[in-house]
Structures are given as C-alpha cells and as structure tokens.
Design a protein around this motif. Structure first.
Motif, PDB file in Angstrom:
ATOM      1  N   UNK B 196       0.826  -1.218   0.000  1.00  0.00           N
ATOM      2  CA  UNK B 196       0.000   0.000   0.000  1.00  0.00           C
ATOM      3  C   UNK B 196       0.858   1.265   0.000  1.00  0.00           C
ATOM      4  N   UNK B 197       1.699   1.429  -0.988  1.00  0.00           N
ATOM      5  CA  UNK B 197       2.659   2.542  -0.944  1.00  0.00           C
ATOM      6  C   UNK B 197       1.998   3.906  -1.049  1.00  0.00           C
ATOM      7  N   UNK B 198       0.755   3.959  -1.505  1.00  0.00           N
ATOM      8  CA  UNK B 198       0.140   5.270  -1.726  1.00  0.00           C
ATOM      9  C   UNK B 198      -0.971   5.573  -0.739  1.00  0.00           C
ATOM     10  N   UNK B 199      -1.181   4.697   0.247  1.00  0.00           N
ATOM     11  CA  UNK B 199      -2.379   4.859   1.070  1.00  0.00           C
ATOM     12  C   UNK B 199      -2.334   6.126   1.911  1.00  0.00           C
ATOM     13  N   UNK B 200      -1.116   6.651   2.175  1.00  0.00           N
ATOM     14  CA  UNK B 200      -1.052   7.856   3.010  1.00  0.00           C
ATOM     15  C   UNK B 200      -0.735   9.094   2.179  1.00  0.00           C
ATOM     16  N   UNK B 201      -0.920   8.996   0.867  1.00  0.00           N
ATOM     17  CA  UNK B 201      -0.462  10.095   0.010  1.00  0.00           C
ATOM     18  C   UNK B 201      -1.613  10.804  -0.700  1.00  0.00           C
ATOM     19  N   UNK B 202      -1.329  12.012  -1.125  1.00  0.00           N
ATOM     20  CA  UNK B 202      -2.315  12.775  -1.869  1.00  0.00           C
ATOM     21  C   UNK B 202      -2.353  12.304  -3.320  1.00  0.00           C
ATOM     22  N   UNK B 203      -3.425  12.663  -4.062  1.00  0.00           N
ATOM     23  CA  UNK B 203      -3.564  12.151  -5.432  1.00  0.00           C
ATOM     24  C   UNK B 203      -2.378  12.492  -6.340  1.00  0.00           C
ATOM     25  N   UNK B 204      -1.807  13.697  -6.189  1.00  0.00           N
ATOM     26  CA  UNK B 204      -0.707  14.077  -7.082  1.00  0.00           C
ATOM     27  C   UNK B 204       0.501  13.171  -6.846  1.00  0.00           C
ATOM     28  N   UNK B 205       0.832  12.960  -5.566  1.00  0.00           N
ATOM     29  CA  UNK B 205       1.958  12.082  -5.258  1.00  0.00           C
ATOM     30  C   UNK B 205       1.664  10.667  -5.725  1.00  0.00           C
ATOM     31  N   UNK B 206       0.401  10.249  -5.511  1.00  0.00           N
ATOM     32  CA  UNK B 206       0.011   8.903  -5.925  1.00  0.00           C
ATOM     33  C   UNK B 206       0.248   8.723  -7.416  1.00  0.00           C
ATOM     34  N   UNK B 207      -0.181   9.711  -8.181  1.00  0.00           N
ATOM     35  CA  UNK B 207      -0.022   9.632  -9.632  1.00  0.00           C
ATOM     36  C   UNK B 207       1.453   9.507 -10.008  1.00  0.00           C
ATOM     37  N   UNK B 208       2.290  10.288  -9.329  1.00  0.00           N
ATOM     38  CA  UNK B 208       3.720  10.241  -9.612  1.00  0.00           C
ATOM     39  C   UNK B 208       4.270   8.847  -9.332  1.00  0.00           C
ATOM     40  N   UNK B 210       2.618   6.070  -9.291  1.00  0.00           N
ATOM     41  CA  UNK B 210       2.105   5.112 -10.276  1.00  0.00           C
ATOM     42  C   UNK B 210       2.911   5.180 -11.575  1.00  0.00           C
ATOM     43  N   UNK B 211       3.244   6.410 -11.989  1.00  0.00           N
ATOM     44  CA  UNK B 211       4.097   6.536 -13.186  1.00  0.00           C
ATOM     45  C   UNK B 211       5.412   5.830 -12.957  1.00  0.00           C
ATOM     46  N   UNK B 212       5.961   6.053 -11.748  1.00  0.00           N
ATOM     47  CA  UNK B 212       7.223   5.413 -11.407  1.00  0.00           C
ATOM     48  C   UNK B 212       7.108   3.902 -11.516  1.00  0.00           C
ATOM     49  N   UNK B 213       6.006   3.344 -11.003  1.00  0.00           N
ATOM     50  CA  UNK B 213       5.823   1.889 -11.040  1.00  0.00           C
ATOM     51  C   UNK B 213       5.794   1.391 -12.480  1.00  0.00           C
ATOM     52  N   UNK B 214       5.027   2.081 -13.333  1.00  0.00           N
ATOM     53  CA  UNK B 214       4.946   1.674 -14.741  1.00  0.00           C
ATOM     54  C   UNK B 214       6.334   1.683 -15.375  1.00  0.00           C
ATOM     55  N   UNK B 230      -8.867   1.549  -8.793  1.00  0.00           N
ATOM     56  CA  UNK B 230      -8.423   2.241 -10.005  1.00  0.00           C
ATOM     57  C   UNK B 230      -6.914   2.136 -10.150  1.00  0.00           C
ATOM     58  N   UNK B 231      -6.246   2.183  -8.987  1.00  0.00           N
ATOM     59  CA  UNK B 231      -4.796   2.070  -9.040  1.00  0.00           C
ATOM     60  C   UNK B 231      -4.379   0.707  -9.589  1.00  0.00           C
ATOM     61  N   UNK B 232      -5.043  -0.334  -9.116  1.00  0.00           N
ATOM     62  CA  UNK B 232      -4.722  -1.674  -9.616  1.00  0.00           C
ATOM     63  C   UNK B 232      -4.898  -1.719 -11.133  1.00  0.00           C
ATOM     64  N   UNK B 233      -5.997  -1.122 -11.609  1.00  0.00           N
ATOM     65  CA  UNK B 233      -6.239  -1.116 -13.058  1.00  0.00           C
ATOM     66  C   UNK B 233      -5.139  -0.340 -13.775  1.00  0.00           C
ATOM     67  N   UNK B 234      -4.764   0.817 -13.199  1.00  0.00           N
ATOM     68  CA  UNK B 234      -3.804   1.671 -13.883  1.00  0.00           C
ATOM     69  C   UNK B 234      -2.409   1.067 -13.939  1.00  0.00           C
ATOM     70  N   UNK B 235      -1.979   0.419 -12.853  1.00  0.00           N
ATOM     71  CA  UNK B 235      -0.567   0.033 -12.835  1.00  0.00           C
ATOM     72  C   UNK B 235      -0.287  -1.435 -13.107  1.00  0.00           C
TER      73      UNK B 235
END
Lengths: 359, 279
Positions: B196-208, B210-214, B230-235
């Motif tokens: 759950x690397x993004x559970x404590x983060x804001x949407x902008x950080x989360x998006x960043x 997710x890009x990193x993961x891809x 949605x995150x699971x779908x995206x990444x």
C-alpha cells in the motif's frame, strides 16, 4: 484470455499442511560449525582452568573470550560466508555480556541467602532489637523494628517525591513552559547529588536548626531528594513516548489540557509511570548515609515518624556488620536478605498495579 | 549468478496456468503458501506466479492477509514472534526458505516499500538513497550517478536535486515515499514489493508513484498491495483477489490478467468487489 479461480479441491488437500518454521531449519554444515565453535574453545579454556595455575578470571577474559570470538567468526565464515562474521561476533559478545551480568547477580543473591538464612527465623522477623547486645545469640531479637522503619521512611519519601516528580515530568512534556530547559537541567544535575549530601542538607536545614530531631520524617525527606530526579526523569521519558496524536486527538474532542493529561496521557503511560515509581523506590531503599545522619537509630519499635530516632534496615546492617561478634555480622546478613526480599515484593506489587487492564 | 545461469535455473519453472501467464518466464513463484500467527491460520493455500518484469496487484478487503502474504515473499514474515508458514516461494530456481539460503541476500534482491514512508531521519536525502549500499555492504561505483539515476527513476530528482544534503525529514510525505523507493532501487533489486505505498499520500503524489511503477516494470518485477481499485487497473498487468470470511484464513478467490479480473471476472464475489459493492 481468462482468469484462474479458487480451487476448492486443492485447498481441501492443503488442509493437512502443518504450521512450520522453515527459517529455523539449519544446514548440517551450520549445525556442525556451531557445535565445534562451542566445544573447542570450551575444551581449551577447560584445560587452562583445571590443568594450569593461571587464575580463573584471566583464563576466561584473556583466553576463552577471544578464542570464542575467533571460533564463532570462523564458524560463521564457513557456514554463512563473510556476511555472517559480524553477526557472530555480536552474538557472542551479547551472550557473553548477559551471562557475565547474570553470574554476578546470581552469585550476589546466593551469597546473601547462604549468609542471611542463618539469621532469619520467625523471631528475627517479628521482634525488635530491644534488650539485645551484639553478643546475644541469634535466637533472640530481630529486625521487625527496622523493617517498619524502612517502610515508613520510604513511604514518606514516596509521598513527597512521586507527586513532585510526576508534576515535573508533566511540566516538561505536557505544559512545555518557558522554564523547561532549566527544569530539565536541574533535575538532571540533581540526579548526581551524592546521598550523603542529601543527608547533610536535611541535617543542616531541619535538625541542626532545631526544627525537628532525628526522625523517620527527616529520613523520608532526605530519601525524597534522591528519589525525585529518578522519578521525574523516568516519567518524562515515558510521557515523551506517548504519541502526539493522542494529545491532539483528545484536544480535538474539546478536552481541556488538564483532562487530556489526566484522562488520556497519564493512563496511556500508566505502566511506565509505575516503572518510574519502582525505579525511584529502588534508588533509595538501601541508602545508608542519609539515614546515619538524619534518622539516628533505635533498638525499640518506633511508630511515630516525627519525634524519635528510628531504626531502618540499612542503618541496622551498618551498625551490626562491623561488630567483632559473629552473630551480629550474621544478623547484618539476615537484615540484608530481608531488605532485598522487601524490594522484590515492592517490585511485584508495582507490576501488578501497573498491569491493570482497560475495563 | 549470470543471466545465462539464471535463465537456466528458471527453466522448467513455468507453472501450469489456465491464464495468459502460462509460458511467461517466472521471476518468483509462491506455491501453496499458508500462514499462521500462533495457532491462528490467517492465509490458506495461496499460489501466485509472478512473471518477470510485470506488475501484479494484490487486492481485497482489509484483514484478508495481503500484507502478510507480501511479507512472506522476502522473509520479513519470520521476524514476527509466533509466525509460522507452510508452502514454498521459488526465486532464482530455489525455495527462499530452504536452510542454505541467506535471508539477507533474499531481502537485498527482493526490495520492499512500506505503507508509511520510513526514510532514516538521521540521514540526508543523498545518505538515504545510498544507505542500502552501506547497510548491505554492496559495492557500486559512482555514487553521484546512482543518486541521480534512482531519484530520477522514483520521480523525485527535480524536486530535490538542489538540496541532496538536506535532512530527509524535511520532505513531504509523498516525497519521502518516493525517496524510499529510490533507496530501495539503489541496491538494484530484481523484485520490488510495495505494501500500500500510496495509502497515506495525496492524489498528485500517488499519480507520480504510479508513473514510477509503470516505468520501473520495464526493468524489474513489482508486486503491489493496494486498496485502490483504479490504481490496480492503472498500474498492474495481473491481479489477485484475496478474501477472508470472518475469523477464517484468507485465500485467493480469483487471479489473472488485470483486464479480465476487472472486465470479465468469473466469480460473483470478484465482480461485486471490483465494482465496489463490498469491502
């Protein structure tokens, strides 16, 4: 393309799986190298212990410990590679350190029991020292008066030091007033006050001025000076560990600062606060010097803490241990044994109080 | 182990699968993992293969054992008192739980990013990135390049390049999380576990992130626990859906390509969960 579903038949067959701890399995190489690393240094050290005249402590420190480190290092290098060596060293040093402190502690307790049990009897625990001279045989007299005195003095010091100590800790961690750095500095400096100085202070301020005579109360005040910094600092450390979220959480429910501290912070820190009290008690209970100066001693049982010299276990031990009579020295050992048993009982009581669960 | 050797060691490691993972080279393969804490069984018969250079998402309601499972993959699970385990995790052709495997090596090769960012507070940003090298005793030349490269990969470089020697605690939560990702990458893991690397983060950080993961999945294998559908779908390329009945061990209800789990699930419970009808 499709997905894989849960396979209930397979799960049925897996129901027979037993919980295992695969990380505890060892390779034979590991087992053997550990066994050799334990046995070889022990054998060599054993030879030096029994077959040579080199003193035992020197054998253990100069020969056994380095040898054991070397053996553990080699065993680790063989079975786990370079990375294991440092682990092995720390392992040996940690175990060695623990054994060392355990040996000291156990030999102290054993000595105390061997020497003290000769004196301890029902009469020893229930009688006072009245009509007893240092040469009187062990059947007569006891330390009941000194036990009572010690309990009285410690109780008085707790009455003073615990509220003040906890209040100090609350000032430092919860009130966070402007004087915090100075308060912390003085509390810290106070913990360095030698016990005899605490005794001298009370002697000068209370007894020599004629405000009161040697008494349990004066002794309790001297003890309080010693107990206070321990309680204050330990309580401070404990309160510091309480997460800030708890405080803000309570404040966000409209709590006042006082209620936050009393109903949220202190209960959360309860076990630690009890530890602070126990440590404070343990700090003072055997202190002799201040009592010699401010409580005097007595052979009779004294109930009034204010107007009479009173006996306590440390002063009783101090008075008996230097006597030229073997029975008096044995009485001192007996009193020492009683003293540590009292400390142990206080510890257990404190733990039971501290454990209390949330209703 | 050289690449050739490695390829050889994972030969025959292809698992029998009824989905599109069949035939792909497998980086890690969890087989029949069951987990206990004391006497309580919390996970039952989980078998998931992780193909190389893909992202696998583990989804499911809270308390169904996803985080527990991910911790069995790099031998952090055993650090919990009372932990027990059955089954095996194959990596580099070998069960990571076999007695001659060094857990330190496994944790070096299989990195992890946790739910809460945990940069080392006493170290600088640069020091944090390089801390893995120091802690594991791994030797890599050109530390400056490593710092830049990993911080770029984690999408943090532009924000911190002028203050690499600032304390890591000064960064925001999202930046800290990207910093620990960079830190995990500096030791060149083959697999990155993300709990759950993004559970404590804001949407902008989360998006960043997710890009990193891809971006990272072109190089390494990633396994991510997420509560965000949605995150699971995206990444992710593949998804495994965990579920646990009350006081029963968790298990994998359905797994496969993410598009199928979300677009064409075969189990009613999967359908309900991915459409947000429970959990």
């Amino acid at each position: 393309m499709t997905t894989m579903l849960f396979d209930s038949e397979k799960i049925q067959s897996l129901r027979t799986q037993e919980p295992q701890h695969p990380w505890r399995r060892r390779t034979p190489k590991f087992t053997w190298s550990v066994a050799l690393a334990v046995v070889i240094p022990a054998l060599i050290a054993g030879y030096f212990l029994f077959a040579t005249a080199i003193p035992d402590p020197i054998v253990i420190i100069i020969i056994y410990l380095p040898l054991q480190l070397l053996a553990a290092g080699v065993a680790a290098a063989v079975s786990k590679g370079k990375n294991g060596v440092a682990d092995a060293f720390i392992y040996v040093l940690a175990i060695g350190g623990s054994i060392f402190s355990l040996v000291i502690l156990i030999s102290l307790i054993v000595t105390l029991f061997i020497n003290g049990l000769k004196a301890v009897s029902v009469s020893f625990l229930t009688q006072n020292n009245f009509y007893i001279s240092p040469s009187t045989s062990l059947e007569y007299g006891g330390v009941a008066h000194a036990v009572l005195g010690t309990l009285l003095i410690v109780f008085i010091s707790m009455l003073v030091a615990i509220p003040v100590g906890i209040a100090t800790a609350i000032y430092v961690t919860e009130v966070r007033g402007r004087a915090v750095p100075y308060v912390r500095f003085f509390v810290q400096a106070m913990s360095g006050v030698p016990s005899v100085v605490a005794g001298l202070f009370i002697l000068t301020v209370l007894i020599l001025t004629g405000a009161m005579g040697p008494s349990a109360f004066a002794g309790g005040l001297a003890y309080a000076i010693l107990m206070l910094p321990t309680v204050a600092r330990t309580a401070e450390e404990v309160l510091r560990l309480i997460p800030e979220d708890l405080r803000t959480g309570a404040l966000a429910l409209g709590s006042t600062r006082a209620r936050t501290v009393l109903q949220v912070v202190l209960p959360a820190a309860k076990t630690g606060i009890v530890t602070a009290i126990v440590l404070g008690m343990a700090r003072v209970v055997g202190e002799t010097a201040p009592l010699v100066l401010v409580t005097g001693t007595s052979d009779a049982t004294v109930y009034n803490p204010f107007n009479s010299p009173i006996a306590a276990l440390p002063t009783y031990i101090f008075g008996n241990v230097a006597q030229p009579f073997p029975d008096a020295v044995t009485r001192a050992w007996g009193a020492a044994l009683v003293l540590i048993i009292i400390v142990a009982i206080l510890f257990v009581i404190a733990r039971i109080i501290g454990r209390g669960k949330v209703k | 182990m050289s690449t050739a050797e490695f390829e050889k060691s994972i030969e025959g490691l292809e698992v029998e699968l009824s989905d599109s993972r069949a035939g792909l080279p497998i980086e890690m393969d969890a087989r029949d993992i069951s987990v206990w804490f004391g006497k309580r069984k919390v996970l039952e018969g989980v078998s998931i293969p992780f193909p190389k250079k893909t992202v696998t998402a583990l989804i499911g309601p809270s308390g169904c054992g996803k985080s527990t499972f991910i911790r069995t993959l790099n031998r952090l699970h055993e650090l919990i008192p009372g932990a027990a385990l059955a089954g095996e995790v194959l990596y580099e052709g070998k069960d990571i739980y076999s007695p001659d495997v060094d857990p330190t090596h496994i944790r070096l090769k299989i990195g992890m990013v946790f739910q809460k960012p945990n940069p080392f507070p006493s170290m600088t940003i640069r020091g944090n990135v390089l801390s893995g090298l120091k802690l594991s005793g791994m030797k890599r030349p050109n530390h400056d390049d490593i710092v830049e490269e990993t911080l770029r990969a984690a999408g943090l470089w532009n924000e911190v390049k002028d203050r690499l020697n600032a304390a890591a605690g000064e960064l925001s939560g999202g930046q800290q999380q990207r910093l620990v990702i960079a830190r995990a990458l500096a030791v060149q893991p083959h697999v990155l576990l993300m709990d759950e690397p993004c559970s404590a983060l804001d949407p902008a950080s989360t998006l960043k992130i997710e890009e990193t993961i891809r971006e990272l999945s072109k190089e390494i294998t990633i396994i991510i626990v997420t509560h965000n559908m949605q995150q699971a779908v995206r990444v992710s390329d593949y998804t495994a859906f965990f579920l646990a009945a009350e006081n029963e061990p968790g298990y994998v209800v359905e797994q496969g390509p993410t598009t199928d789990i979300f677009g064409n699930p075969r189990d009613q419970r999967t359908l309900d969960y991915v459409n947000g009808r429970f959990g």
